[in-house]
Design a protein around this motif. Structure first.
Motif, PDB file in Angstrom:
ATOM      1  N   LEU A   1       0.836  -1.201   0.000  1.00 45.99           N
ATOM      2  CA  LEU A   1       0.000   0.000   0.000  1.00 45.99           C
ATOM      3  C   LEU A   1       0.867   1.245   0.000  1.00 45.99           C
ATOM      4  O   LEU A   1       1.912   1.273   0.659  1.00 45.99           O
ATOM      5  CB  LEU A   1      -0.869   0.052   1.258  1.00 45.99           C
ATOM      6  N   PRO A   2       0.418   2.301  -0.682  1.00 51.39           N
ATOM      7  CA  PRO A   2       1.107   3.579  -0.557  1.00 51.39           C
ATOM      8  C   PRO A   2       0.979   4.100   0.879  1.00 51.39           C
ATOM      9  O   PRO A   2      -0.054   3.908   1.529  1.00 51.39           O
ATOM     10  CB  PRO A   2       0.359   4.498  -1.521  1.00 51.39           C
ATOM     11  N   VAL A   3       2.014   4.752   1.354  1.00 54.33           N
ATOM     12  CA  VAL A   3       2.003   5.290   2.712  1.00 54.33           C
ATOM     13  C   VAL A   3       0.803   6.211   2.915  1.00 54.33           C
ATOM     14  O   VAL A   3       0.153   6.185   3.961  1.00 54.33           O
ATOM     15  CB  VAL A   3       3.330   6.024   3.018  1.00 54.33           C
ATOM     16  N   GLY A   4       0.473   7.010   1.904  1.00 55.68           N
ATOM     17  CA  GLY A   4      -0.672   7.923   2.009  1.00 55.68           C
ATOM     18  C   GLY A   4      -1.981   7.187   2.238  1.00 55.68           C
ATOM     19  O   GLY A   4      -2.846   7.664   2.976  1.00 55.68           O
ATOM     20  N   ASP A   5      -2.144   6.022   1.622  1.00 54.57           N
ATOM     21  CA  ASP A   5      -3.361   5.228   1.819  1.00 54.57           C
ATOM     22  C   ASP A   5      -3.442   4.687   3.243  1.00 54.57           C
ATOM     23  O   ASP A   5      -4.507   4.661   3.852  1.00 54.57           O
ATOM     24  CB  ASP A   5      -3.428   4.065   0.826  1.00 54.57           C
ATOM     25  N   ILE A   6      -2.293   4.242   3.755  1.00 53.01           N
ATOM     26  CA  ILE A   6      -2.263   3.746   5.139  1.00 53.01           C
ATOM     27  C   ILE A   6      -2.646   4.872   6.090  1.00 53.01           C
ATOM     28  O   ILE A   6      -3.465   4.686   6.995  1.00 53.01           O
ATOM     29  CB  ILE A   6      -0.864   3.198   5.505  1.00 53.01           C
TER      30      ILE A   6
END
Length: 102
Positions: free
Chosen positions: A33-38
């Protein structure tokens, strides 16, 4: 796996926020997952997320890769399996119940 590595991995997973991050990554599979999504899914500040991801990376539970400007995190499934095996390896060797199925 040695006892120190297992203890570090379990310590990192013992924090509710890190466990939530790791669960999200496990659910996402090998694509990660992209860090932004997390951050969006868990609703935590970026600096806090970075701190927690750093601990998971240092324990070998998470790896990161960059695609352009996006930083992805991926669960370390091999490390997770090693921790689980470490916990089960000596099950019932001193007598007692039957060993756990692998």
């Amino acid at each position: 796996m040695d006892i120190d590595s297992a203890a570090k991995a379990l310590k990192e997973l013992g924090h509710p926020t890190r466990l939530a991050i790791f669960k999200q990554l496990v659910r996402s599979g090998y694509q990660g997952l992209p860090v932004g999504d997390i951050q969006q899914q868990l609703g935590i500040p970026g600096s806090t997320l970075s701190h927690h991801i750093s601990g998971l990376v240092s324990a070998g539970l998470v790896s990161q890769r960059r695609e352009g400007r996006v930083l992805f995190c991926v669960a370390g499934f091999e490390q997770l399996e090693q921790v689980m095996c470490f916990l089960q390896d000596e099950c019932c060797l001193d007598g007692g119940a039957e060993p756990l199925a692998s």
